[in-house]
Design a protein around this motif. Structure first.
Motif, mmCIF file in Angstrom:
data_model
loop_
_atom_site.group_PDB
_atom_site.id
_atom_site.type_symbol
_atom_site.label_atom_id
_atom_site.label_comp_id
_atom_site.label_asym_id
_atom_site.label_seq_id
_atom_site.Cartn_x
_atom_site.Cartn_y
_atom_site.Cartn_z
ATOM 1 N N CYS A 141 0.850 -1.191 0.000
ATOM 2 C CA CYS A 141 0.000 0.000 0.000
ATOM 3 C C CYS A 141 0.888 1.243 0.000
ATOM 4 O O CYS A 141 1.231 1.783 1.056
ATOM 5 N N ARG A 142 1.267 1.691 -1.187
ATOM 6 C CA ARG A 142 2.166 2.842 -1.292
ATOM 7 C C ARG A 142 1.940 3.576 -2.609
ATOM 8 O O ARG A 142 1.315 3.061 -3.541
ATOM 9 N N ARG A 143 2.495 4.773 -2.653
ATOM 10 C CA ARG A 143 2.437 5.567 -3.872
ATOM 11 C C ARG A 143 3.618 5.213 -4.789
ATOM 12 O O ARG A 143 4.582 4.570 -4.355
ATOM 13 N N ILE A 144 3.540 5.657 -6.035
ATOM 14 C CA ILE A 144 4.621 5.415 -6.984
ATOM 15 C C ILE A 144 5.901 6.037 -6.453
ATOM 16 O O ILE A 144 5.918 7.203 -6.054
ATOM 17 N N GLY A 145 6.956 5.274 -6.410
ATOM 18 C CA GLY A 145 8.227 5.765 -5.906
ATOM 19 C C GLY A 145 8.329 5.796 -4.398
ATOM 20 O O GLY A 145 9.364 6.178 -3.853
ATOM 21 N N GLY A 146 7.242 5.413 -3.702
ATOM 22 C CA GLY A 146 7.276 5.379 -2.245
ATOM 23 C C GLY A 146 7.170 6.733 -1.586
ATOM 24 O O GLY A 146 7.416 6.857 -0.379
ATOM 25 N N GLY A 147 6.809 7.774 -2.329
ATOM 26 C CA GLY A 147 6.714 9.115 -1.763
ATOM 27 C C GLY A 147 5.435 9.347 -0.980
ATOM 28 O O GLY A 147 4.571 8.476 -0.861
ATOM 29 N N GLN A 148 5.318 10.561 -0.453
ATOM 30 C CA GLN A 148 4.149 10.940 0.336
ATOM 31 C C GLN A 148 3.031 11.517 -0.516
ATOM 32 O O GLN A 148 1.900 11.661 -0.052
ATOM 33 N N THR A 149 3.337 11.879 -1.746
ATOM 34 C CA THR A 149 2.333 12.456 -2.638
ATOM 35 C C THR A 149 2.386 11.730 -3.980
ATOM 36 O O THR A 149 3.303 10.955 -4.258
ATOM 37 N N GLY A 150 1.410 12.017 -4.818
ATOM 38 C CA GLY A 150 1.372 11.409 -6.148
ATOM 39 C C GLY A 150 0.414 10.238 -6.221
ATOM 40 O O GLY A 150 -0.247 9.872 -5.234
ATOM 41 N N ASN A 151 0.329 9.656 -7.394
ATOM 42 C CA ASN A 151 -0.591 8.549 -7.625
ATOM 43 C C ASN A 151 -0.135 7.293 -6.885
ATOM 44 O O ASN A 151 1.052 7.075 -6.685
ATOM 45 N N PHE A 152 -1.111 6.484 -6.512
ATOM 46 C CA PHE A 152 -0.788 5.210 -5.879
ATOM 47 C C PHE A 152 -0.269 4.226 -6.922
ATOM 48 O O PHE A 152 -0.693 4.215 -8.073
ATOM 49 N N SER A 153 0.658 3.392 -6.493
ATOM 50 C CA SER A 153 1.254 2.386 -7.362
ATOM 51 C C SER A 153 0.263 1.259 -7.629
ATOM 52 O O SER A 153 -0.666 1.016 -6.852
ATOM 53 N N GLU A 154 0.494 0.529 -8.732
ATOM 54 C CA GLU A 154 -0.276 -0.691 -8.983
ATOM 55 C C GLU A 154 0.003 -1.734 -7.908
ATOM 56 O O GLU A 154 -0.798 -2.648 -7.699
ATOM 57 N N HIS A 155 1.110 -1.599 -7.202
ATOM 58 C CA HIS A 155 1.391 -2.485 -6.068
ATOM 59 C C HIS A 155 0.329 -2.328 -4.982
ATOM 60 O O HIS A 155 0.075 -3.258 -4.213
ATOM 61 N N ALA A 156 -0.276 -1.167 -4.900
ATOM 62 C CA ALA A 156 -1.264 -0.891 -3.856
ATOM 63 C C ALA A 156 -2.520 -1.733 -4.014
ATOM 64 O O ALA A 156 -3.312 -1.858 -3.066
ATOM 65 N N THR A 157 -2.712 -2.308 -5.198
ATOM 66 C CA THR A 157 -3.868 -3.183 -5.432
ATOM 67 C C THR A 157 -3.423 -4.584 -5.858
ATOM 68 O O THR A 157 -4.205 -5.329 -6.458
ATOM 69 N N ALA A 158 -2.178 -4.934 -5.564
ATOM 70 C CA ALA A 158 -1.617 -6.260 -5.905
ATOM 71 C C ALA A 158 -1.653 -6.529 -7.395
ATOM 72 O O ALA A 158 -1.687 -7.677 -7.835
ATOM 73 N N ASN A 159 -1.610 -5.461 -8.185
ATOM 74 C CA ASN A 159 -1.685 -5.584 -9.630
ATOM 75 C C ASN A 159 -0.305 -5.417 -10.275
ATOM 76 O O ASN A 159 -0.192 -5.038 -11.438
ATOM 77 N N ALA A 160 0.742 -5.683 -9.490
ATOM 78 C CA ALA A 160 2.119 -5.539 -9.973
ATOM 79 C C ALA A 160 3.020 -6.501 -9.212
ATOM 80 O O ALA A 160 2.665 -6.982 -8.132
ATOM 81 N N ILE A 161 4.184 -6.754 -9.788
ATOM 82 C CA ILE A 161 5.181 -7.581 -9.113
ATOM 83 C C ILE A 161 6.567 -7.118 -9.554
ATOM 84 O O ILE A 161 6.735 -6.623 -10.681
ATOM 85 N N ASP A 162 7.537 -7.228 -8.667
ATOM 86 C CA ASP A 162 8.915 -6.847 -8.971
ATOM 87 C C ASP A 162 9.784 -8.103 -9.015
ATOM 88 O O ASP A 162 9.890 -8.835 -8.024
ATOM 89 N N ILE A 163 10.403 -8.341 -10.166
ATOM 90 C CA ILE A 163 11.203 -9.540 -10.403
ATOM 91 C C ILE A 163 12.677 -9.205 -10.192
ATOM 92 O O ILE A 163 13.228 -8.332 -10.874
ATOM 93 N N ALA A 164 13.326 -9.924 -9.267
ATOM 94 C CA ALA A 164 14.721 -9.619 -8.934
ATOM 95 C C ALA A 164 15.718 -10.575 -9.562
ATOM 96 O O ALA A 164 16.810 -10.153 -9.969
#
Length: 231
Positions: A141-164
């Motif tokens: 549950c975070r915004r794009i880039g992890g900031g305090q302002t701006g649009n929420f990331s697709e991670h905030a709705t489990a609609n994204a994944i980060d592959i390492a």
């Protein structure tokens, strides 16, 4: 003679209709995890967001081992109600570490990516298969880039994944952080799985995008009506 020509024309028309109505490249052809990725695959995946039962059936028809997740409510911008977890165990071809817990449409996308892109790229460049994919997670549950302002990331709705990273069957590990710029078969493998993801996911971000993505591939299915952003 006219009758013969009419019969031939009718046969050709019916054959053309049969091809058009079943060809995976057509927008009206139902999505199948057994079909190749086509120009409308991403749009068909988008439609699964409003049809969770159909999404579950797609995974079941493809014999994908998954578990539905309980809904998560976390305010107006976070949470999900159609989550699934892809098993870390066999009979899955590729396990996730930790387990991939995403929306069902994202899980469908990952399965297609594994089967049609990752598997072929590993055999082509590394002469082996991928056993496991290491991730930095999906839901957050975070915004794009992890900031305090701006649009929420697709991670905030489990609609994204980060592959390492990718663990190979021969014991090697290929990581985005360690091998993206290696200028060898590992780098070529990583770039091919990135390029393949661009044909399937709404958003694909790699180290070529910015420093924030230097150690992972960000994949998401943001609802853009089929439009894809790839870097």
């Amino acid at each position: 003679m006219r009758l013969i020509l009419f019969v031939i024309a009718l046969a050709l028309l019916l054959r053309g209709y049969e091809w058009v109505s079943h060809d995976y490249r057509m927008p009206w052809t139902p999505l199948s995890l057994a079909a190749p990725i086509g120009p409308f695959t991403t749009r068909k995946i988008d439609a699964l967001a409003d049809d969770t039962p159909r999404c579950h059936r797609l995974l079941e028809e493809a014999a994908i081992d998954y578990s539905p997740l309980p809904p998560v409510e976390a305010g107006a911008n976070c949470g999900y109600d159609n989550g699934v977890s892809l098993s870390q165990d066999q009979p899955r071809d590729i396990a996730y570490n930790p387990a991939a817990k995403t929306t069902c449409p994202m899980a469908v996308s990952l399965v297609l990516w594994e089967k049609q892109i990752v598997r072929a790229a590993a055999l082509r460049h590394l002469d082996t298969t991928v056993e496991a994919i290491t991730t930095f997670g999906s839901y957050s549950c975070r915004r794009i880039g992890g900031g305090q302002t701006g649009n929420f990331s697709e991670h905030a709705t489990a609609n994204a994944i980060d592959i390492a990273a990718f663990r190979l069957a021969d014991g090697r590990t290929v990581s985005v952080a360690g091998h993206w710029n290696a200028d060898d078969e590992r780098s070529r493998f990583l770039k091919e799985v990135r390029d393949g993801a661009c044909t399937l996911f709404a958003t694909t971000l790699s180290p070529d995008y910015n420093k924030a993505h230097a150690d992972h591939l960000h994949l998401d299915q943001a609802p853009r009506g089929g439009y894809q952003y790839c870097r």
